[in-house]
Design a protein around this motif. Structure first.
Motif, PDB file in Angstrom:
ATOM      1  N   MET A 267       7.332  -0.644   1.922  1.00 18.51           N
ATOM      2  CA  MET A 267       6.973   0.706   2.347  1.00 18.51           C
ATOM      3  C   MET A 267       6.793   1.614   1.137  1.00 18.51           C
ATOM      4  SD  MET A 267       6.310   2.793   4.741  1.00 18.51           S
ATOM      5  CE  MET A 267       5.851   4.465   4.343  1.00 18.51           C
ATOM      6  N   GLU A 268       5.702   2.363   1.173  1.00 20.86           N
ATOM      7  CA  GLU A 268       5.245   3.124   0.003  1.00 20.86           C
ATOM      8  C   GLU A 268       5.868   4.510  -0.154  1.00 20.86           C
ATOM      9  OE1 GLU A 268       3.298   2.424   2.767  1.00 20.86           O
ATOM     10  OE2 GLU A 268       1.979   4.096   3.238  1.00 20.86           O
ATOM     11  N   ASN A 269       7.092   4.742   0.327  1.00 24.21           N
ATOM     12  CA  ASN A 269       7.715   6.064   0.205  1.00 24.21           C
ATOM     13  C   ASN A 269       7.487   6.643  -1.190  1.00 24.21           C
ATOM     14  OD1 ASN A 269       9.135   5.356   2.711  1.00 24.21           O
ATOM     15  ND2 ASN A 269      10.266   3.979   1.352  1.00 24.21           N
ATOM     16  N   ALA A 300       1.507  -4.199  -5.834  1.00 21.04           N
ATOM     17  CA  ALA A 300       0.304  -3.417  -6.144  1.00 21.04           C
ATOM     18  C   ALA A 300      -0.105  -2.563  -4.945  1.00 21.04           C
ATOM     19  CB  ALA A 300      -0.834  -4.358  -6.545  1.00 21.04           C
ATOM     20  N   HIS A 301      -0.088  -3.170  -3.776  1.00 20.79           N
ATOM     21  CA  HIS A 301      -0.487  -2.448  -2.562  1.00 20.79           C
ATOM     22  C   HIS A 301       0.328  -1.158  -2.410  1.00 20.79           C
ATOM     23  CE1 HIS A 301      -1.881  -2.254   1.719  1.00 20.79           C
ATOM     24  NE2 HIS A 301      -0.741  -1.606   1.853  1.00 20.79           N
ATOM     25  N   GLU A 302       1.640  -1.279  -2.512  1.00 15.17           N
ATOM     26  CA  GLU A 302       2.479  -0.081  -2.316  1.00 15.17           C
ATOM     27  C   GLU A 302       2.234   0.924  -3.447  1.00 15.17           C
ATOM     28  OE1 GLU A 302       3.521  -0.088   0.566  1.00 15.17           O
ATOM     29  OE2 GLU A 302       3.497  -2.249   0.928  1.00 15.17           O
ATOM     30  N   PHE A 304      -0.573   1.330  -5.082  1.00 13.31           N
ATOM     31  CA  PHE A 304      -1.893   1.956  -4.875  1.00 13.31           C
ATOM     32  C   PHE A 304      -1.843   3.028  -3.784  1.00 13.31           C
ATOM     33  CE2 PHE A 304      -3.907  -2.297  -6.380  1.00 13.31           C
ATOM     34  CZ  PHE A 304      -3.631  -1.954  -7.696  1.00 13.31           C
ATOM     35  N   HIS A 305      -0.915   2.869  -2.852  1.00 16.02           N
ATOM     36  CA  HIS A 305      -0.763   3.893  -1.811  1.00 16.02           C
ATOM     37  C   HIS A 305      -0.434   5.271  -2.418  1.00 16.02           C
ATOM     38  CE1 HIS A 305      -1.288   2.270   2.140  1.00 16.02           C
ATOM     39  NE2 HIS A 305      -0.310   1.399   2.084  1.00 16.02           N
ATOM     40  N   ASN A 306       0.102   5.269  -3.630  1.00 19.52           N
ATOM     41  CA  ASN A 306       0.458   6.582  -4.173  1.00 19.52           C
ATOM     42  C   ASN A 306      -0.733   7.535  -4.149  1.00 19.52           C
ATOM     43  OD1 ASN A 306       2.479   8.345  -5.301  1.00 19.52           O
ATOM     44  ND2 ASN A 306       1.196   8.324  -7.150  1.00 19.52           N
ATOM     45  N   LYS A 323      -5.878   4.878   5.111  1.00 20.98           N
ATOM     46  CA  LYS A 323      -5.053   4.484   3.967  1.00 20.98           C
ATOM     47  C   LYS A 323      -4.857   2.980   3.890  1.00 20.98           C
ATOM     48  CE  LYS A 323      -0.285   5.264   5.821  1.00 20.98           C
ATOM     49  NZ  LYS A 323       0.480   4.050   5.524  1.00 20.98           N
ATOM     50  N   GLU A 324      -4.761   2.294   5.048  1.00 19.18           N
ATOM     51  CA  GLU A 324      -4.429   0.861   4.980  1.00 19.18           C
ATOM     52  C   GLU A 324      -5.643  -0.012   4.647  1.00 19.18           C
ATOM     53  OE1 GLU A 324      -1.627   0.030   4.475  1.00 19.18           O
ATOM     54  OE2 GLU A 324      -0.373   1.585   5.353  1.00 19.18           O
ATOM     55  N   GLY A 325      -6.756   0.217   5.313  1.00 17.31           N
ATOM     56  CA  GLY A 325      -7.944  -0.568   4.991  1.00 17.31           C
ATOM     57  C   GLY A 325      -8.309  -0.383   3.524  1.00 17.31           C
ATOM     58  N   VAL A 384      -6.740  -3.104  11.856  1.00 19.25           N
ATOM     59  CA  VAL A 384      -6.657  -1.887  11.046  1.00 19.25           C
ATOM     60  C   VAL A 384      -6.581  -2.228   9.552  1.00 19.25           C
ATOM     61  CG1 VAL A 384      -5.128   0.054  10.484  1.00 19.25           C
ATOM     62  CG2 VAL A 384      -5.687  -0.452  12.883  1.00 19.25           C
ATOM     63  N   TYR A 385      -5.805  -3.231   9.218  1.00 20.81           N
ATOM     64  CA  TYR A 385      -5.604  -3.584   7.807  1.00 20.81           C
ATOM     65  C   TYR A 385      -6.771  -4.419   7.256  1.00 20.81           C
ATOM     66  CZ  TYR A 385      -0.757  -1.985   7.138  1.00 20.81           C
ATOM     67  OH  TYR A 385       0.366  -1.220   6.969  1.00 20.81           O
ATOM     68  N   ASP A 386      -6.957  -5.587   7.844  1.00 18.15           N
ATOM     69  CA  ASP A 386      -7.854  -6.554   7.198  1.00 18.15           C
ATOM     70  C   ASP A 386      -9.318  -6.321   7.547  1.00 18.15           C
ATOM     71  OD1 ASP A 386      -5.873  -8.836   5.945  1.00 18.15           O
ATOM     72  OD2 ASP A 386      -5.043  -7.776   7.650  1.00 18.15           O
TER      73      ASP A 386
HETATM   74 ZN    ZN Z   1      -0.254  -0.288   3.254  1.00 15.12          ZN
END
Ligand code: ZN
Ligand code: B3K
Length: 869
Positions: A267-269, A300-302, A304-306, A323-325, A384-386
């Motif tokens: 989780m990208e908190n 990396a994914h989390e 990059f969410h920043n 944000k997810e795609g 939603v994601y992929d």
């Molecule tokens: Zn994500």
């Protein structure tokens, strides 16, 4: 059950703003005190009361500008409390609201909100967990600056929250505190708190503008050595985002905490990521190459969410793919740069074909931007994601890398610090493109998997090709519109010469299919021209292209696009399996084996492509190219094909196996490719009794988990005695380490053995197993439901019943995990009638269950309702 769906169309902006949030949290396992002070401002000129979300929270006290308010409705100002909300009647336009509540982290088994993971406190707020901690407008478009004071016993040395630490000190009663301030306004779903006693790894990263960022990674005591790779990955991700997107980190400190009890990956908190320890801890002994890959990609994914998620967030949860795609696309590009583009692309296409296509044809079908949601947690989906990432990839394909970067720059310029929509993203991209993206944006609103069909004929050296698109109606949407589909295409003859069309519809190897169909012609004296479609999987579609074996082998030999080359063999294998379904016991023709032998010879030195080409499509992938699947028949046909494959190609496979030297372990791409290829080949050879020794030797000589697990997986095709022996050895070596043991749990759970339920019961009674830990449950029950197709779909219904019995218990503890594992049961559409009836029986049991969570209710009720169409 009466549950209300929310609709995207009903969005209204928030009636109040909350500029600052001051939280004072005193930790206690069963009696944590949360005091929240909010600065509230009415937005616009309405007189509505303030409604805050709160999930079964008590109000200990409530104050407006320091004066206590009660729930006595005779007063001028009062509040009203329900199970899910707190409504405050107060006419002021701006005021300070202070609410005190208490919660019990120890009793929180759903792992949403504040809970105890092992001995550590941690939070998970996305999507709607903050309302389990305190009263708030729990929606992503309310952005606030947070100051958080965490108070705890001194036996809990580390007290963490978002942003920078600004004060710490001692308190009476053996307590201490740390105060944190996060200057970046954020939605409450990005709030985090962690408290516990961890081992700490520290590092620094200097941003391109010269700012030093402290990096801190918190892991379970004694696990420090397993954190180095994650930390190094973080630095690579930070550098990559600067290089590729010009994006720098924006706080002085970036913390990651690994916890054992976690519902998903991570989780990208803001400034304080919380991770499932599975995606942090890795070393050569305990982690496979895939594990290393996943650690790097999730880290990396989390990170990059920043920017794509935190700095620019979602206006409402229907916009989740914003944000997810986008972030999945970014992590895919990063991984491709760090490892290899081809194997990454194949990996992601497998996910699309195995899982997303299945979702699209089920009752849960939804566009990447859903229209209607009962439980938001159900929409963290492969769609939603992929598929969302595939849509972003198409922007990238259409705009080119530079155009895409220009669009991204514009997106940040316009929306930094805001909560926005997918339309806002499209419009930023539009500003960087000469193309009109109006039709393209239908990818956001239309669900279902389009099929692109290729037809051809030839008359006097003129070849005519017609490509057409069709999207079948889906559970959620009867009418489908034509999409804007970029299709990479090559036209080759049997000698591998490339051709282009007369009309110029193919430009730079790409054709845009934006109408029901498109026709073009090619002049060539050849009798056959082969259309090679969807290079690099340029769009998330299925292709129907009736090519014979020879043409498929020609594509493998002569196409330029490596994805197409791999895919040609996958199609060939699929064909062979179809033959064995309709004619069980028949033999695959020598011409095919000869073709594959040539292919192996041709790619001897390209072990990356070769390894992937020797993987037979999974049972789940095969289901997507069939309807009315009879599981037993398909499984037997697949198995028969694998057996013929090993026999017919025995000496070639052995050559490949022996041609790859064993070298000391190192996680580096060439070595990864070699191990991958070797283990794929070993699994084929394991089916031949004469090569059982190779499996045992591979297991015994392995100096790393990739080979150990490769041998173990291969052993499932050897004799039962060997398999059992290796499994026992593995268990006694690793039974102290539950993360490693999950591999053993999963391998047991996916065996199509007669005594599978006794095995699963044994696994659930294993000392390391607990229903409270999602990783364990996914490894055992999840693996069985998703990947033990033969036994899950047993025609006596025992598999469906076993999973349902389990889900009924699990749902009472952890609805999110239960709702994920119910997925295969809801996807009955693809199977033969005899399966469907039994699956629906169990869905009916779930639906009738008193106290069923709304998570499971949403999926099960949709699945059963779809039946009535
Ligand atoms: Zn994500
Ligand atoms: N954003 C989180 C997922 C939250 C899931 C909530 N049920 C992880 C991620 O995608 O990065």
């Amino acid at each position: 059950m009466s549950v209300q769906a929310k609709r995207r169309a009903d969005y209204l902006p928030p009636a109040f703003s909350i500029a600052t949030v001051d939280l004072h949290i005193t930790l206690h396992p069963t009696n944590t005190r949360v005091i929240s002070t909010l600065s509230i401002k009415r937005q616009g000129s309405h007189t509505d009361p303030l409604v805050l979300d709160g999930d079964n929270l008590p109000v200990n006290s409530l104050k407006i500008n320091g004066s206590a308010i009660s729930d006595d409705s005779n007063e001028a100002q009062f509040y009203e409390l329900t199970e899910s909300s707190l409504t405050l009647y107060c006419e002021l336009d701006a005021f300070e609201l202070t609410i005190e509540t208490t919660i019990s982290p120890e009793n929180n088994k759903a792992l949403e909100g504040l809970y105890l993971s092992g001995g550590a406190y941690c939070t998970q707020c996305e999507a709607e967990g903050f309302r389990r901690i305190t009263f708030f407008m729990d929606r992503p478009d309310v952005l606030s600056v947070y100051t958080v004071t965490v108070v705890g016993d001194k036996s809990i040395p580390m007290l963490l929250s978002n942003g920078n630490p600004v004060e710490k000190g001692e308190l009476p009663d053996n307590q201490h505190f740390v105060k944190w301030h996060d200057p970046h306004p954020k939605p409450c779903y990005l709030f985090a708190l962690v408290a516990g006693d961890f081992d700490l790894l520290c590092d620094t990263f200097t941003t391109k503008s010269g700012k030093d960022v402290a990096l801190e990674l918190y892991v379970d005591k004694g696990k420090k050595a397993q954190g180095d790779f994650a930390l190094a990955s973080l630095k690579r991700a930070m550098k990559w985002d600067e290089d590729v997107f010009g994006l720098e980190y924006d706080l002085d400190i970036y913390m990651i905490v690994a916890v054992d009890f976690f519902n998903m990956g991570a989780m990208e908190n803001k400034g304080l990521n919380v991770f499932n320890s599975k995606f942090v801890l890795a070393d050569q002994n305990s982690a496979t190459d895939d594990d290393f890959f996943n650690v790097e990609s999730v880290i990396a994914h989390e990170y990059f969410h920043n920017w794509t998620g935190n700095r620019v967030t979602c206006r409402d949860w229907f916009q989740l793919s914003l944000k997810e795609g986008l972030t999945v696309f970014r992590d895919q590009q990063f991984s491709a740069d760090m490892t290899s583009a081809l194997s990454n692309r194949i990996k992601h296409v497998r996910v699309m074909r195995e899982h997303q296509f299945a979702e699209d044809s089920s009752a849960m079908s939804h566009p990447i931007r859903p229209e209607e949601v009962i439980e938001m947690n159900n929409f963290y989906t492969v769609t939603v994601y992929d598929k969302g990432a595939e849509v972003i990839r198409m922007f990238h394909t259409l705009l080119g890398a530079d155009g895409f970067r220009k669009g991204m720059d514009e997106y940040f310029k316009r929306h930094d610090g805001q909560a926005v929509t997918c339309d806002d993203f499209v419009s930023a991209m539009q500003s960087a493109s000469k193309l009109d993206l109006t039709q393209f944006s239908r990818w956001y609103s239309q669900s279902g998997t389009p099929t692109v069909t290729v037809k051809q004929n030839v008359e006097q050296d003129v070849h005519t090709f017609t490509l057409s698109q069709y999207t079948a109606p889906t559970a959620d949407q009867a009418e489908k519109l034509d999409l804007y589909i970029p299709i990479n295409i090559e036209l080759i003859d049997s000698n591998g010469n490339h051709y282009t069309d007369n009309e110029g519809v193919i430009r730079d190897g790409m054709l845009i299919l934006n109408e029901p169909s498109i026709t073009f012609t090619v002049n060539a004296p050849e009798k056959t021209l082969i259309p090679v479609i969807l290079g690099n999987f340029s769009a998330p579609v299925k292709v129907e292209n009736a090519l014979d074996t020879l043409s498929l082998l020609t594509i493998f030999t002569h196409a330029r696009d490596p994805f197409n080359r791999w895919d040609a063999l996958q199609t060939l294998y699929d064909r062979c399996i179809k033959q064995l379904e309709s004619a069980p016991g028949s033999a695959i023709s020598d011409a095919i084996w000869d073709g594959i032998k040539q292919a192996i010879k041709h790619e001897k030195h390209n072990v990356e492509l070769l390894g992937e080409c020797l993987v037979i499509p999974s049972f789940e992938t095969l289901c997507q190219t069939r309807t009315g699947v009879k599981v037993g028949e398909l499984a037997r046909a697949r198995d028969a094909f694998c057996r013929q494959f090993s026999k017919a190609l025995k000496s070639e496979l052995l050559d490949v196996f022996n041609g790859i030297a064993r070298v000391p372990y190192n996680y580096e791409q060439t070595a990864v490719n070699q191990r991958r290829c070797k283990n794929v080949v070993l699994a084929h050879l394991a089916r031949l009794p004469e090569h059982e020794n190779l499996v045992v030797e591979h297991f015994e000589n392995a100096d790393n988990m990739t080979d150990t697990l490769g041998a173990l997986k291969s052993a499932q095709y050897s004799s039962k005695a060997t398999f059992d022996k290796l499994m026992t050895t593995f268990e006694s070596k690793w039974n102290h380490d539950p993360l490693v043991l999950d591999k053993w749990f999963a391998l047991h759970a996916t065996q199509p053995s007669e005594d599978i339920f006794a095995t699963i019961t044994m696994l659930c009674e294993h000392p390391q197993f607990t229903m409270g830990n999602p990783n364990r449950v996914r490894a055992v029950i999840g693996s069985f439901a998703f990947y033990n197709s033969e036994k899950f779909h047993a025609v006596d219904g025992s598999g469906y019943k076993y999973v349902t019995d389990y889900l009924l218990k699990l749902d009472a503890i952890n609805p999110q995990v239960a709702s994920r594992i119910v997925t295969p049961l809801t996807q009955w559409q693809g199977f033969a009638q005899e399966h469907q009836v039994l699956m629906k029986q169990q869905l009916g049991r779930l639906l009738n269950h008193k106290g069923l969570s709304k998570d499971v209710f949403e999926k099960v009720s949709k699945s059963l309702a779809y039946d009535k169409h």
